[in-house]
Structure formats: C-alpha cells, structure tokens
Write an enzyme that holds these catalytic residues in place. Structure first.
Site, PDB file in Angstrom:
ATOM      1  N   ARG A 247     -41.027  -0.020  25.110  1.00 52.54           N
ATOM      2  CA  ARG A 247     -41.555   1.216  25.664  1.00 52.54           C
ATOM      3  C   ARG A 247     -42.999   1.394  25.216  1.00 52.54           C
ATOM      4  O   ARG A 247     -43.310   1.245  24.037  1.00 52.54           O
ATOM      5  CB  ARG A 247     -40.686   2.380  25.173  1.00 52.54           C
ATOM      6  CG  ARG A 247     -40.900   3.660  25.901  1.00 52.54           C
ATOM      7  CD  ARG A 247     -39.856   4.685  25.497  1.00 52.54           C
ATOM      8  NE  ARG A 247     -40.075   5.209  24.157  1.00 52.54           N
ATOM      9  CZ  ARG A 247     -39.669   6.409  23.760  1.00 52.54           C
ATOM     10  NH1 ARG A 247     -38.991   7.182  24.614  1.00 52.54           N
ATOM     11  NH2 ARG A 247     -39.878   6.831  22.532  1.00 52.54           N
TER      12      ARG A 247
ATOM     13  N   THR B   1     -47.422   6.130  27.282  1.00 52.18           N
ATOM     14  CA  THR B   1     -46.948   6.587  28.597  1.00 52.18           C
ATOM     15  C   THR B   1     -45.437   6.785  28.630  1.00 52.18           C
ATOM     16  O   THR B   1     -44.914   7.397  29.558  1.00 52.18           O
ATOM     17  CB  THR B   1     -47.301   5.542  29.671  1.00 52.18           C
ATOM     18  OG1 THR B   1     -46.583   4.325  29.370  1.00 52.18           O
ATOM     19  CG2 THR B   1     -48.796   5.232  29.683  1.00 52.18           C
TER      20      THR B   1
ATOM     21  N   ASP C  85     -36.649   5.087  15.409  1.00 50.82           N
ATOM     22  CA  ASP C  85     -36.782   3.939  16.313  1.00 50.82           C
ATOM     23  C   ASP C  85     -35.685   2.922  15.970  1.00 50.82           C
ATOM     24  O   ASP C  85     -35.681   2.331  14.882  1.00 50.82           O
ATOM     25  CB  ASP C  85     -38.164   3.300  16.153  1.00 50.82           C
ATOM     26  CG  ASP C  85     -38.377   2.184  17.162  1.00 50.82           C
ATOM     27  OD1 ASP C  85     -39.279   2.298  18.001  1.00 50.82           O
ATOM     28  OD2 ASP C  85     -37.613   1.190  17.110  1.00 50.82           O
TER      29      ASP C  85
ATOM     30  N   ASP D 188     -36.877  -0.585  14.971  1.00 53.16           N
ATOM     31  CA  ASP D 188     -37.487  -0.606  13.629  1.00 53.16           C
ATOM     32  C   ASP D 188     -36.430  -0.408  12.548  1.00 53.16           C
ATOM     33  O   ASP D 188     -36.514  -1.023  11.478  1.00 53.16           O
ATOM     34  CB  ASP D 188     -38.530   0.503  13.506  1.00 53.16           C
ATOM     35  CG  ASP D 188     -39.764   0.275  14.368  1.00 53.16           C
ATOM     36  OD1 ASP D 188     -39.841  -0.763  15.044  1.00 53.16           O
ATOM     37  OD2 ASP D 188     -40.642   1.155  14.374  1.00 53.16           O
TER      38      ASP D 188
END
Ligand SMILES: O=P(O)(O)OC[C@H]1O[C@H](OP(=O)(O)OP(=O)(O)O)[C@H](O)[C@@H]1O
Ligand SMILES: O=c1cc[nH]c(=O)[nH]1
Ligand SMILES: [Mg+2]
Length: 207
Positions: A102, A106, A198, A201
C-alpha cells in the site's frame, strides 16, 4: 455482504496478543498462526463434502473429504504469515500468490507480484490477509481472481475496518468475509483503530 465474526474466547485471546504493542515479532507470528487455524476452520464450516465408504478397524462406515478444496491466496507480505497454517489444515489445496504494498500517501495498492492459475472457474478461493483497512488491496486482489473466472471468494482477515467492509460490499464483487474482529474505524493515516499496527512490520520487521 456476508460477514462472519469469529469471536471465540481463544480467538479473542490470540488477537489480544497481536494487538499488544509489547508483543515481539516471533510471538506475533505464533499468535497469527493460531488465529488462522480458527479463521480457516470457520471459513470451511459450510463447505460441501464428498462421502466415501471406509473401513475402520471395527466396521464399515461413511467418511468425508472436502468436495472442492479452495485455492489459497496469501497477499504478501502480511498474508504469508497465514499461508502455512491454512495449508496444514487443507493439505490438498493449491496456493497462488499476490504481492501488494500500500502506498502510505495515497493508500492505493501497488502490485509487485502475482502468481495465479490461468482459470479459476468453478474453484472457491480463500484470500489470506490479516488486515482489511480501506479495502483497496482486497478489492485489487479479488479483481485479479474474478478476471480469471472466480465467482466464490472468501476474504480471511484477522481484523477488518467498517470502511473496508463497506468498500467491498459496494464493489459488488462476489466475496464474503471471515474475520476475528470488526474494529472501530480507520485513522487519518489509514490504520485500523484500535488495530494492531502494520501487520507486515509486526511479523517481519519494518521496511
Ligand atoms: O485495506 P488496505 O487499505 O488496502 O490495507 C490493507 C493492506 O495493508 C497491509 O499490507 P501492506 O501494504 O502494509 O504491505 P505489507 O504486507 O508488505 O506490510 C495489509 O496486509 C493489507 O494487504
Ligand atoms: O492498520 C493497518 C492498515 C493497513 N495495513 C496494516 O498492516 N495495518
Ligand atoms: Mg505493511
């Protein structure tokens, strides 16, 4: 859209480990593995079975097997953490792969890899991704699948945001969702709240 929330106490406990910011990468991966077992178990609850006559050591009886095992499609990176466990539960399944990152400005998915069978007509597909946030990555993946003829797609996600569910519902795509939690909302950066951060991560380290 059909949304099934797996709110078993064991699923809630694993999700709590994943949400906790103190959880290290290895413990996070272990909790996601265990949660994946529960999500796949529920995702297959109504799957058609074929019957076969077998012999136990004592008697003849009816046995069962999945009539049409799903294609498993982990979305890299984070979905990789669900792939092995799903495959252990459905060893006869085939696996395809989609790689998306991603764009954090944006929030649009940027594709970098795909490896899928040419035809998916008549084949159920389970997309594995811990996170359904805006829904952009899941929509992109499902369009790859429907473009190959898939008409029966299940999104298997640890967490989902209401915005992502609405996005998928409004897309009109043939998808249902199995998740352990529908969280409150997205924040201004497109992260699920309360969420878990995330998911890539948390498993593999920041990139
Ligand atoms: O619903 P969306 O708003 O599209 O966000 C969800 C996506 O974000 C995460 O992946 P990310 O792009 O962070 O890649 P990663 O797995 O490599 O960390 C997650 O695993 C989903 O694929
Ligand atoms: O909260 C979020 C949103 C998108 N992707 C993640 O990994 N986490
Ligand atoms: Mg990520």
């Amino acid at each position: 859209m059909d949304v099934r929330t797996v709110d078993h106490p064991l699923a809630k406990a694993r999700l709590t480990v994943m949400r906790d910011a103190r959880t290290d990468n290895a413990t996070f991966r272990a909790a996601l593995h265990e949660l994946t077992v529960m999500l796949i178990y529920e995702a297959l609850r109504d799957a058609p079975v074929r019957t076969e006559r077998i012999h136990t050591p004592v008697a003849r009886t009816e046995g069962y097997a999945l009539a049409n095992p799903p294609l498993l499609v982990p979305v890299l990176r984070a979905g990789l953490g669900m792939a092995d466990q799903a495959h252990r539960l459905i060893p006869e399944a085939q696996m395809g792969f989609v790689g998306l990152a991603r764009n954090e400005e944006t929030l649009e998915p940027t594709p970098y890899m795909e490896s899928l069978p040419a035809s998916l007509a008549g084949r159920p597909v389970f997309v594995l991704d811990p996170m359904l946030a805006t829904g952009g990555s899941m929509e992109y993946t499902i369009r790859l699948l429907t473009g190959r003829g898939a008409t029966d797609v299940t999104a298997v996600c640890a967490l989902a945001a209401p915005e992502g569910i609405r996005h998928l519902a409004e897309s009109g795509l043939p998808v249902r969702l199995v998740t352990a939690s529908v969280d409150e909302r997205l924040n201004d950066s497109g992260y699920i709240v309360p969420g878990l951060g995330d998911a890539g991560d948390r498993q593999y380290g920041a990139v």
